[in-house]
Scaffold this active site. Structure first.
Site, PDB file in Angstrom:
ATOM      1  N   GLY A  86      30.652  44.759  16.429  1.00 25.86           N
ATOM      2  CA  GLY A  86      30.743  43.678  15.329  1.00 25.86           C
ATOM      3  C   GLY A  86      29.737  45.378  14.176  1.00 25.86           C
ATOM      4  N   GLU A  87      29.238  44.654  12.855  1.00 27.44           N
ATOM      5  CA  GLU A  87      28.659  44.973  11.780  1.00 27.44           C
ATOM      6  C   GLU A  87      29.725  46.780  11.684  1.00 27.44           C
ATOM      7  OE1 GLU A  87      25.075  46.918  13.876  1.00 27.44           O
ATOM      8  OE2 GLU A  87      24.492  44.606  14.435  1.00 27.44           O
TER       9      GLU A  87
END
Length: 351
Positions: free
Chosen positions: A316-317
């Site tokens: 993610g991120e």
């Protein structure tokens, strides 16, 4: 909600620029089609930027963060405190996306929409504090109408700031313990799939944990009586602050003519919500990669998306999208800088 700006028209692609780019591709010193997806990518970017030779030098990355009440149901391998701790890591430069942003010379903005720690006050973070995380959607709606509208607007505002900075590409990332559960619940609703097909390990659940996660989602879907043709209601009932902000950002980008590079499973769910709310936004969404979450492949298929990479990512991120930026830049460089057959005095294939 009275202000439904997300229904406003999105910018059309510049078909003349695409035709020019397509004609240029056919003149470059290579067999037509030999660069595969990179050729179509350059042509599409030409349409998005309105120029025969697109470039992607200015990249804006925004991380949207928020906590999730459904964590009370034991659906995550990590405690909720990690969300706030990661906000500090983002702005101090130690997170994966922080490193990638530096390497890409991209701007990085961090927006806290509401964590369980209301006292969190970090320099470099935009703290909006819509609530101490969402409500536990296994028992109640995740967001009030006011919170949902504010989260959508927060995403829109971030996209507009990126445009003001001269961004040519927008990447939205997310952080929120429990957000794969919210994303899976949304995807199940919009795709009509059972939770077991779209529930994955997230940050590291074992097989028993994944089964429990699917059961929590199934109970929530029954509780709320959600329908595929009510994407906004689904977003408010089982979504998250950061997912709603991503939806708002994607729609605003499409409305104002800024290309979006969509990250992994959670961001792709936000993209699906955006497309269901306003189908005109779809051409503005490029998809970076197919991640490791088991539901991502089906989700990309539902979006008719052709991801650029498949590296088994599940961080993610916005990290997977950031990793795809060099590939996009190289696609533009090949398209813009390769010689034509005439320029290089190379014989073309006979007509």
């Amino acid at each position: 909600m009275t202000q439904m700006w997300w229904r406003d028209a999105c910018q059309p692609l510049d078909t003349a620029a695409m035709d020019q780019a397509r004609a240029r591709q056919q003149q470059l010193t290579k067999p037509t089609g030999s660069l595969g997806q990179l050729e179509g990518l350059a042509i599409r970017l030409a349409g998005l930027q309105g120029r025969e030779r697109p470039t992607v030098e200015q990249v804006a990355i925004t991380i949207f963060a928020g906590d999730h009440g459904v964590v009370e149901e034991g659906i995550s391998a990590y405690p909720q405190a990690v969300t706030g701790q990661m906000l500090r890591n983002f702005v101090s430069g130690g997170a994966a996306i922080s490193v990638l942003a530096r390497q890409l010379e991209a701007s990085l903005e961090v927006v806290d929409l509401g964590t369980v720690d209301p006292s969190l006050d970090l320099p470099g973070v935009r703290h909006l504090r819509l609530g101490a995380g969402t409500g536990n959607f296994a028992r109640q709606a995740a967001m009030t109408d006011a919170q949902l509208a504010a989260a959508l607007q927060a995403g829109r505002d971030s996209a507009l700031r990126a445009l003001e900075r001269g961004a040519q590409l927008f990447i939205g990332g997310e952080m929120g313990i429990g957000n794969t559960t919210a994303a899976a619940a949304l995807a199940c609703t919009l795709m009509g799939c059972p939770a077991r097909e779209l529930s994955g390990p997230g940050t590291g659940l074992d097989s028993a944990g994944v089964r429990h996660k699917a059961e929590v989602i199934e109970r929530a879907l029954v509780l709320h009586g959600l329908r595929a043709d009510e994407p906004l209601r689904a977003l408010g009932h089982v979504g998250g602050f950061e997912i709603a902000a991503l939806v708002g950002a994607y729609l605003a980008c499409a409305q104002h003519g800024l290309a979006v590079l969509v990250d992994g499973f959670i961001c792709s769910v936000a993209a699906l919500v955006a497309v269901r709310l306003n189908p005109q936004c779809q051409p503005w969404l490029l998809f970076a990669h197919q991640g490791a979450e088991p539901g991502h492949k089906a989700l990309l298929a539902a979006l008719h998306a052709e991801p650029l990479l498949a590296l088994g990512l599940r961080l993610g991120e916005g990290s997977g999208a950031a990793l795809a930026v060099p590939l996009i830049r190289l696609a533009c460089a090949l398209h813009g800088q390769m010689a034509t057959f005439a320029e290089a005095a190379v014989a073309d294939r006979p007509a």
